[in-house]
Design an enzyme around this catalytic site. Structure first.
Site, PDB file in Angstrom:
ATOM      1  N   ASN A  35       0.814  -1.227   0.000  1.00  0.00           N
ATOM      2  CA  ASN A  35       0.000   0.000   0.000  1.00  0.00           C
ATOM      3  C   ASN A  35       0.845   1.273   0.000  1.00  0.00           C
ATOM      4  OD1 ASN A  35       1.011  -0.210   2.558  1.00  0.00           O
ATOM      5  ND2 ASN A  35      -0.937   0.119   3.609  1.00  0.00           N
ATOM      6  N   PHE A  84       2.800   4.469  -1.546  1.00  0.00           N
ATOM      7  CA  PHE A  84       2.453   5.277  -2.710  1.00  0.00           C
ATOM      8  C   PHE A  84       3.041   6.680  -2.634  1.00  0.00           C
ATOM      9  CE2 PHE A  84      -0.992   5.942   0.406  1.00  0.00           C
ATOM     10  CZ  PHE A  84      -0.985   7.325   0.502  1.00  0.00           C
ATOM     11  N   GLU A 124       1.281  10.228  -3.983  1.00  0.00           N
ATOM     12  CA  GLU A 124      -0.011  10.674  -4.522  1.00  0.00           C
ATOM     13  C   GLU A 124       0.003  12.178  -4.783  1.00  0.00           C
ATOM     14  OE1 GLU A 124      -3.716   8.913  -2.939  1.00  0.00           O
ATOM     15  OE2 GLU A 124      -4.241  10.967  -2.392  1.00  0.00           O
ATOM     16  N   ASN A 183       3.964   3.346  12.606  1.00  0.00           N
ATOM     17  CA  ASN A 183       4.319   2.007  13.109  1.00  0.00           C
ATOM     18  C   ASN A 183       5.536   2.175  14.003  1.00  0.00           C
ATOM     19  OD1 ASN A 183       2.338   0.715  11.660  1.00  0.00           O
ATOM     20  ND2 ASN A 183       3.717  -0.461  10.352  1.00  0.00           N
ATOM     21  N   HIS A 190      -4.845   6.104  11.423  1.00  0.00           N
ATOM     22  CA  HIS A 190      -3.776   6.365  10.458  1.00  0.00           C
ATOM     23  C   HIS A 190      -4.225   6.250   9.012  1.00  0.00           C
ATOM     24  CE1 HIS A 190      -3.688   2.152   9.450  1.00  0.00           C
ATOM     25  NE2 HIS A 190      -2.516   2.212   8.845  1.00  0.00           N
ATOM     26  N   GLY A 191      -5.448   5.728   8.762  1.00  0.00           N
ATOM     27  CA  GLY A 191      -5.885   5.540   7.380  1.00  0.00           C
ATOM     28  C   GLY A 191      -7.301   5.017   7.350  1.00  0.00           C
TER      29      GLY A 191
END
Length: 481
Positions: free
Chosen positions: A203, A205, A207, A330, A404-405
Site C-alpha cells: 500500500n 504510494f 499521490e 508504526n 492512520h488511514g
C-alpha cells in the site's frame, strides 16, 4: 467476538470488559457502521489479547481503522509502563516507521490539470517501486548505512536531499535518539544499503492531490493550505531493513517470553521486559530502523521536487515545494503522559496509529503550537484523504494517538479476487485519477472496495474530539509499488 460481548460507552466508544488474565479493559473507537465491519475479522480478539501484556496502562485501544494484523491489530495503541512493562515487536509491525509525509506547493489545479499523466509518468520513472526495488541513489556502504541509522533525515539533508528547514516539520525532527546500529544484523544492513529513496510494494504510494475542502480556516492558514492547491502525499517506511530487524527480534523476544515467564495468549505477541537486555536491544534497533525510514521519505521528497522542476520547467520559487509534516504510524516510543491525574512514563506502541498531540505540546514546532500536531489520514487511491490536527482530548484519552488511514475490509488476496474482472485503470480514470504501479496485482490489492470509508473513520475520531478536521484532499494521480 460479537457485538453483545461489547459494552457501549457512547455513540463512538465500545469497551471489552476485563476478564481473568487481562490487566486492563479493551476500548474501541468506532461508529455502529464501522463496528459491523470490524466484527467480521479477528481484530477485536487481538485487542483483548493485547490487554494481557504485563505493565499495560489504561486500556488496550483500537482506532476505527482497526483490522487484523500480526499479534497486535493494525490500528492498535498500547502504552506499557517503562519500569514494569514489556515491549513487543508485534506492536510495531514489520514495516517499522511506515509513515506519511505531506508536502504543499504553490501550484493550483488549473496549473497542472492537462499535465497529470505526464507528471505521474515522470515520477514513476524517478522513484523505484515494487518488491525489492532499489537504485534511487547510489548504493550505500555499511559505514554510510550506519550514519543513516544514527542521523535519520539529517543524513539525507547533509547529503543534498532537501533543506535543513525540513527537519523541524518531521516527528522527532527526523532523528530518534538512542538508536544503536551495533544491535542491527548484517543482513538488515545488506537489505537497506541499496534501498534508500525507494517506495517499496503493497500500500505504499506517492499521490498527487488537490485540496478539495477546507473545514478549519485558521488551522489551514497556519499549515499553508488553500482550496484547489496541489499537494503531495508520500507513504512508505523502512523497507527491507526494518522488516529484517522485526524478523530478527521476533526470534529474540519469543525466547524472552520463556526466559522471563511472561503469560501471553498469542505467540505473535512475543515481547520482553523494557528494562531487559532483549527489550533494550530491540528498542535501540527499532529506533535505528525508524531513522532509516525518516531518511527514506526525505530522499523521496527530494527526488519528487527535482523531477517536478524538470517536468514542469519552472523555478523552485514558483514550485514552492514545502514540507508540512511527516508522521510515523508504526512505532514504539518512550513518552511521558498524564493518566488519571498521575504522571506516567510509558512505552506507547502505535501500530497503524499516529501520534496526535494537542496544542502547546513542546514536541511541536512553534508555528503549530496554537493548533496541535498535524494528523495525516490517507484513504484509498480512489477516494480522498484528510488533514486533521491533534487535540487535548487525545492527550487525555488515547496517549495522544489517533487513526492512520481507512483500514482494510478485504485481505489482499480477497481484493485481487474481487477485482479480477474489472479494468481497474479505466475505472479510476473515470474519476479523474491516473495510476501507475509496478504490477496490476498491486492495484487490485489496493482498490477502493478493499478499504473502509475513510470519511466515516475520520468523522468518528472528529466527533469524539480526538482529532479536528482541517481539510479534505482529492487524488489526481498515484504511483504505487
Amino acid at each position: 467476538m460479537e457485538n453483545r460481548d461489547l459494552k457501549k460507552i457512547n455513540e463512538f466508544t465500545w469497551e471489552i470488559p476485563k476478564e481473568a488474565g487481562m490487566h486492563v479493559p479493551g476500548r474501541i473507537y468506532a461508529s455502529e457502521k464501522l463496528l459491523k465491519q470490524i466484527l467480521k475479522d479477528e481484530s477485536i480478539k487481538q485487542v483483548k489479547n493485547v490487554a494481557y501484556l504485563p505493565g499495560i496502562v489504561g486500556y488496550s485501544m483500537a482506532m476505527p481503522d482497526i483490522h487484523w494484523g500480526y499479534g497486535f491489530p493494525i490500528g492498535g495503541v498500547a502504552a506499557t509502563d517503562v519500569n514494569n512493562g514489556v515491549i513487543s515487536p508485534g506492536g510495531v509491525g514489520y514495516d517499522i516507521n511506515c509513515g506519511v509525509r505531506l508536502i504543499r506547493t504553490n501550484l493550483e489545479y488549473s496549473d497542472i490539470q492537462d499535465k497529470i499523466e505526464h507528471i505521474i509518468s515522470d515520477l514513476f520513472s524517478a522513484i523505484p517501486t515494487g518488491v525489492g526495488s532499489h537504485g534511487a541513489i547510489k548504493k550505500l556502504s555499511k559505514q554510510e548505512v550506519r550514519k543513516v541509522l544514527l542521523e535519520g533525515a539529517e543524513w539525507a539533508v547533509k547529503n543534498g536531499y532537501g533543506k535543513s528547514e525540513d527537519l523541524k516539520f518531521i516527528e522527532e525532527k527526523g532523528k530518534i535518539h538512542d538508536a544503536d546500529p551495533d544491535v542491527v544484523s548484517n543482513k538488515a544492513y545488506e537489505r537497506g544499503a541499496p534501498q534508500l529513496g525507494t517506495l517499496g510494494s503493497g500500500n505504499h504510494f506517492v499521490e498527487l492531490s488537490v485540496v478539495a475542502d477546507i473545514y478549519d480556516s485558521k488551522s489551514a492558514n497556519i499549515l499553508g493550505l488553500w482550496k484547489d492547491q496541489v499537494v503531495f502525499l508520500i507513504h512508505t517506511g523502512s523497507r527491507g531493513l526494518g522488516y529484517q530487524i522485526c524478523d530478527d527480534y521476533l526470534r529474540v523476544t519469543i525466547n524472552a517470553v520463556r526466559k522471563y515467564g511472561i503469560n501471553i495468549p498469542d505467540r505473535q505477541l512475543a515481547c520482553a521486559p523494557i528494562q531487559s537486555k532483549e527489550g533494550q536491544d530491540y528498542l535501540s534497533a527499532m529506533r535505528a530502523a525508524a531513522n532509516f525510514a525518516f531518511s527514506n521519505r526525505q530522499v523521496i521528497s527530494s527526488l519528487i521536487e527535482n523531477q517536478l522542476l524538470k517536468s514542469l520547467n519552472i523555478s523552485p520559487v514558483d514550485l514552492g515545494f514545502q514540507l508540512i509534516w511527516d508522521i510515523a504510524h508504526n512505532i514504539a516510543k518512550i513518552e511521558e503522559h498524564e493518566w488519571k491525574g498521575k504522571n506516567v512514563k510509558v512505552c506507547v506502541h502505535r501500530k497503524g496509529a499516529t501520534r496526535a498531540f494537542g496544542p502547546n505540546s513542546p514536541d511541536l514546532p512553534d508555528i503549530y503550537k496554537s493548533i496541535g500536531q498535524p494528523v495525516l489520514v490517507p484513504g484509498d487511491m480512489g477516494t480522498e484523504s484528510y488533514i486533521c490536527v491533534g487535540t487535548q482530548r487525545a492527550m487525555e484519552e488515547t496517549f495522544g494517538s489517533s487513526c492512520h488511514g481507512a483500514g482494510r475490509v478485504l485481505s489482499r488476496r480477497q481484493a485481487k479476487i474481487e477485482s479480477g474482472k474489472v479494468d481497474l485503470n479505466n475505472e479510476l480514470k473515470k474519476y479523474g485519477i491516473y495510476v501507475l504501479a509496478d504490477s496490476r496485482g498491486t492495484i487490485a490489492e489496493e482498490m477502493p472496495h478493499a478499504y473502509k470509508d475513510v470519511g466515516e473513520v475520520v468523522d468518528t475520531m472528529h466527533k469524539t474530539g480526538i482529532i479536528k478536521k482541517v481539510a479534505r484532499l482529492r487524488p489526481l494521480g498515484v504511483i504505487k509499488g
